[in-house]
Scaffold this active site. Structure first.
Site, short mmCIF file in Angstrom:
data_model
loop_
_atom_site.label_atom_id
_atom_site.label_comp_id
_atom_site.label_asym_id
_atom_site.label_seq_id
_atom_site.Cartn_x
_atom_site.Cartn_y
_atom_site.Cartn_z
N ASP A 78 -26.95 63.84 34.06
CA ASP A 78 -25.88 63.22 33.26
C ASP A 78 -24.98 64.27 32.60
O ASP A 78 -24.36 64.00 31.56
CB ASP A 78 -26.45 62.29 32.18
CG ASP A 78 -27.44 61.29 32.74
OD1 ASP A 78 -27.09 60.62 33.72
OD2 ASP A 78 -28.57 61.19 32.21
N GLN A 115 -29.00 64.21 39.54
CA GLN A 115 -29.92 64.56 38.45
C GLN A 115 -29.69 65.98 37.97
O GLN A 115 -28.59 66.50 38.09
CB GLN A 115 -31.38 64.34 38.88
CG GLN A 115 -31.78 62.88 39.02
CD GLN A 115 -31.66 62.38 40.43
OE1 GLN A 115 -31.77 63.11 41.40
NE2 GLN A 115 -31.46 61.08 40.57
N LYS A 143 -21.48 66.14 36.25
CA LYS A 143 -21.30 66.76 37.57
C LYS A 143 -20.25 66.03 38.39
O LYS A 143 -19.56 66.64 39.21
CB LYS A 143 -22.63 66.77 38.33
CG LYS A 143 -23.70 67.65 37.71
CD LYS A 143 -24.95 67.69 38.56
CE LYS A 143 -25.61 66.33 38.70
NZ LYS A 143 -26.06 65.76 37.43
N GLY A 148 -25.93 58.52 39.36
CA GLY A 148 -24.57 58.01 39.49
C GLY A 148 -23.56 58.99 38.93
O GLY A 148 -23.84 59.75 38.00
N HIS A 149 -22.38 59.01 39.54
CA HIS A 149 -21.28 59.83 39.05
C HIS A 149 -20.17 58.91 38.58
O HIS A 149 -19.76 58.01 39.30
CB HIS A 149 -20.74 60.73 40.15
CG HIS A 149 -21.66 61.85 40.54
ND1 HIS A 149 -22.59 62.39 39.67
CD2 HIS A 149 -21.81 62.54 41.70
CE1 HIS A 149 -23.25 63.36 40.28
NE2 HIS A 149 -22.80 63.46 41.51
#
Length: 444
Positions: free
Chosen positions: A13, A223, A16, A40-41
């Site tokens: 988180d 991650q 990225k 998730g991004h």
């Protein structure tokens, strides 16, 4: 030419998605090398928020090829949903390619993941319940279903009939859950196969050819370092290897093909799920960081635990990944604070430690030793160069760079692409750029 790995330097988180999106404009190919829909991004472009779990962030650039590597585990239902989401936004997916040897998340994986977590009770790990661990477990047990298996109807029917019947024994006898119907699962996944078939290729060969044609490749992990299966805070980790070394295994390229490793870290620290967190803030400041930073998981919506920047895990991440430079994100979240603390070491039973302890029990006993720095008490959201930043903010960044012995190449001050300071080109610039006393980049 540069082949670059982007990794998270904390517990995930870190932002990225935004950094990968920024770097993708210089890349010919963006490759996702591990994880699944448990990550998730979130990317904000033109005021529009896009959340991706499997498709690489580079998909937003029409000329950039995007690859989902063999180290990922793919939930076809989620992946197809992302394809449909992008189509509605008129974003082309013609340059997407999926590894034929990536493993596939099945319905029984999700059911077992949720049931096992509930059964752990007070020993729960904090999984997302998306079936990632059980998918990787089947991969290790050599009973998994791969993408190429979906493309072979006859073979898939044979494999899935056995697999579903086997997993039904676990669902019924161990977790007291109703069984799955093998034929329903088979038909469902055959339908998924037809949608995904045009995207499936030997991605390792594609990447190899691209390297020899001297194309720029960006390897994108999910991650963060501290969630790595082998190098993280085990057992409170993910089921794959987010560290830089995982990029080679998860894509099928040799380590000599990698030119640079870029880390991403928040200006503070967050952690979602269970596990020790030495700098965690419980109270007003922690809530303020959570609110200002919108710290809620992209995948689950879970509230993230917030704390001060931890330079001990920062140094560890630099070492484990062989980082060349780092991007610091969400500096603006600290704008309103009178003072800011940075963890420079740990204390256990009166003894000071500057290195990350590998024993989870010992890590849980760590107490942070802080250095207190003055806050800047003014907005940085509209800063577009180092010269625009308050003196105290520059001092803070310089202090972090010195503590971790890694140059800061990017500073992010918000979610949009524009809210970014590029200190040094992280791909083509000097490998060791540093901020001097005036906050100016200097090659060492």
């Amino acid at each position: 030419m540069a082949n670059v790995i982007v990794i998270g330097a904390q517990w995930g988180d870190e932002g990225k998605g935004k950094i990968t999106d920024l770097l993708s404009k210089s890349a010919d190919i963006v490759v996702r090398y591990q994880g699944g829909v448990n990550a998730g991004h979130t990317i904000v472009v033109g005021g529009q928020t896009l959340k991706l779990h499997l498709i690489p962030s580079g998909i937003l650039y029409p000329d950039t090829e995007c690859i989902i590597g063999c180290g990922t585990v793919i939930d076809p239902q989620v992946l197809i949903g992302e394809l449909e989401q992008l189509k509605k936004l008129n974003i082309s997916t013609k340059n997407l390619q999926i590894s034929e040897t990536a493993h596939v998340t099945m319905p029984y994986h999700r059911l077992i993941d949720i049931a096992a977590e509930e059964r752990r009770g007070s020993h729960k790990i904090g999984t997302t319940g998306r079936g990632i661990g059980p998918t990787y477990a089947d991969k290790s047990e050599r009973t998994g279903i791969r993408v190429l298996d979906l493309m072979d109807e006859k073979g898939l029917r044979k494999q899935l009939k056995w697999a579903v019947e086997y997993k039904n024994v676990i669902l019924e006898k161990l977790y007291e859950l109703p069984p799955l119907d093998p034929e329903t699962v088979i038909e469902q996944y055959l339908n998924y196969a037809e949608v995904l078939r045009p995207y499936v290729v030997d991605t390792s060969l594609k990447i190899y050819d691209a390297i020899h044609r001297r194309r720029n490749i960006l390897f994108e992990g999910a991650q963060g370092t501290l969630l790595d299966l082998d190098h993280g805070t085990y057992p409170y980790v993910t089921s794959s290897n987010p560290v830089a070394g995982g990029a080679c295994i998860g894509t099928g390229v040799g380590p000599t093909a990698i030119d640079r490793v870029i880390g991403v870290a928040k200006a503070y620290t967050t952690r979602v799920g269970e596990g020790p967190f030495p700098t965690e803030l419980v109270g007003e400041i922690g809530e303020k960081l959570c609110d200002r930073g919108a710290e809620f998981g992209t995948t689950t919506g879970r509230k993230r635990r917030c704390g001060w920047f931890d330079a001990v895990i920062g140094r560890y991440a630099v070492r484990i990944n062989g980082m060349d430079c780092i991007a610091i994100t969400k500096l603006d979240v600290l704008d309103e604070l009178e003072e800011i603390k940075v963890c420079i070491a740990y204390e256990i039973d009166g003894v000071e430690f500057k290195d990350f302890p590998r024993n989870a029990r010992r890590f849980a006993e760590c107490r942070p030793i802080y250095k207190v720095l003055p806050g800047w008490k003014q907005s940085t959201e509209n800063c577009r160069s180092l010269e625009d930043l308050p003196r105290q903010a520059l001092d803070y960044l310089k202090f972090l760079a010195e503590l971790m012995d890694v140059p800061i190449a990017i500073v992010s001050l918000g979610a949009s692409r524009e809210q970014t300071i590029i200190v040094e080109d992280p791909i083509h610039g000097p490998k060791r750029a540093l901020l001097d006393a005036n906050g100016t980049p200097v090659a060492s």
